[in-house]
Design an enzyme around this catalytic site. Sequence first.
Site, PDB file in Angstrom:
ATOM      1  N   ASP A  72      31.481  14.626  37.069  1.00 56.32           N
ATOM      2  CA  ASP A  72      31.525  16.076  36.870  1.00 56.32           C
ATOM      3  C   ASP A  72      31.425  16.790  38.206  1.00 56.32           C
ATOM      4  OD1 ASP A  72      31.734  15.879  34.156  1.00 56.32           O
ATOM      5  OD2 ASP A  72      29.595  16.197  33.756  1.00 56.32           O
ATOM      6  N   LYS A 127      34.325  20.374  34.774  1.00 57.74           N
ATOM      7  CA  LYS A 127      34.635  21.599  34.032  1.00 57.74           C
ATOM      8  C   LYS A 127      34.191  22.798  34.838  1.00 57.74           C
ATOM      9  CE  LYS A 127      33.784  19.071  29.734  1.00 57.74           C
ATOM     10  NZ  LYS A 127      32.875  18.878  28.598  1.00 57.74           N
TER      11      LYS A 127
END
Length: 406
Positions: free
Chosen positions: A198, A220
Site C-alpha cells: 500500500d 489507494k
Amino acid sequence: MRPAHVSTFPLGLRIAGRRVVVVGGGHVATRRAFALLEAGADVHVVSPAVSDSLASAIGRGTITWHERTYRTGDLDGAWLVQTATDVPPVDDLVADDAEAAQIFCLKGGDPEHATAWTPAVARVDDITIAVSGGGDAGRAAALRDAVATALQTGDLPLRHRTHAKGLVALVGAGPGDPGLLTTRGRRLLAEADVVVFDRLAPQSVLAELAPDVEVIDVGKQPDHHPIPQERINELLVDRAQQGKVVVRLKGGDPYVFGRGGEELLACRAAGVEVEVVPGVTSAIAVAAAAGIPVTHRGVARGFSVLTGHEAVGELPRRGDHTLVLLMGVKRLRSTAEELIAAGHDPHTPAAVIERGFAPDQRTTIATLGTIADHAAHAQAPAITVIGDVVSLAAATTGSDAALPTS
C-alpha cells in the site's frame, strides 16, 4: 600461540533410538544429556552423583542412570560418548576406550583430544544454524547468536528456492517509519517472492528486496482506488497458489481499517495458508509522535478508533474518552459538526497530525469547534485526535504547542 588448525568433517548424526553414553553428572553433562534426549537418543549417564535437573529426568524414566564411577566396558553398544567429569584421568580413560572401540568421543574441556565436537546450534523457523568455533565454545556461541540475529531481523537472505505450498503473510508495516516494522515482518520480507504493498507502507524497505522479487503497488489514494479489493484478493491467492511466499505489506496494522480480515477470509476460502503479523497502528503511534497519549491517568480512561470517512454515529461524549479518527481530513468540518450536534463539547481539545513520523510531520492543535478552520489545508495521511489528552501535547513533547482559546 594459536593451535594448529585441524581439518574436521561437518556431519549431522541421526541418533534417535541409539545408545549414547554421558560420563559425568555436572553442568556440561546435564546440558549434553538433555540435548541428546531431545534428539531421541537412548541416553545412559554414568556418574556417582548427578545434578537436580538430571535427577528429575532420571526419576521420570527418560534417562538411565548408572550410579557409580566409569568402568571400561560401559561403552559397549554405544554410538557416541560424552565425557565431562572434570577428573582428567577418568576423562582420559573414557577417550582411550572410545578410540579403541571406534566410538566418537566428545571430551568436555579438552577439545584438542576429542574426536568429535558439537557446534553451537540455533533454530530460526525452518533454518538450523550450526557453528563450530575451532574448539572454542564461547566463540562458536557468539558467532551463532550473531547469525541467528541477522536471520531474525531479515538481514540475511531467507528466500526458499522451492516451495511445497505458498503462503500469504498479512504484515502490518507500522505508521511509516521503517524502524517500527516488526522483526517478524522484516524476516518475512526477506523470504518474500512477491510483495503487494500500500502507499502508506514504508517505501524504503522495498529497495532492500532482491531484484527478482515481484513488487505490486495496489495503493489507494483518497477517493481513488485503481485496484479494487476483490482484485487484490485475487492477486494474493493467485501468487500463493503458484507456490510463492507473498507478503501483503500494509501501513499500520492490517486489522485496523486495513481490510486484513477480508484478505484472510479470501485466502482461506481458496485453501491458501495465511499468517497475520500485527503492526504498530497509527491510531496510537502517530498520536504518540505528537506527544498525545490516547489514555492518561486522571485525564482519559478509554478511547475509540473510527474512520473519518463515515458518519460518526453514537460515541461517548466526554472529554475523558479520546476519539481517534483515521483518514477523513477532507470531511473534517462535517465530522466536527456532527460530533457537536450529537452533544460533544465544542471546546474539547482537538489535534490533526499529518505525516506521522516523517521528517515533515506537522501537528495542528485547536478545539473541536475550530479544528476544521485551523487545519483547513491538512493533507493525507493524517489522523485526528479529539479529547482532553490533546492538552498534554506541549507537556509531553517539551514543545511550544498551545491550545487556541477560540
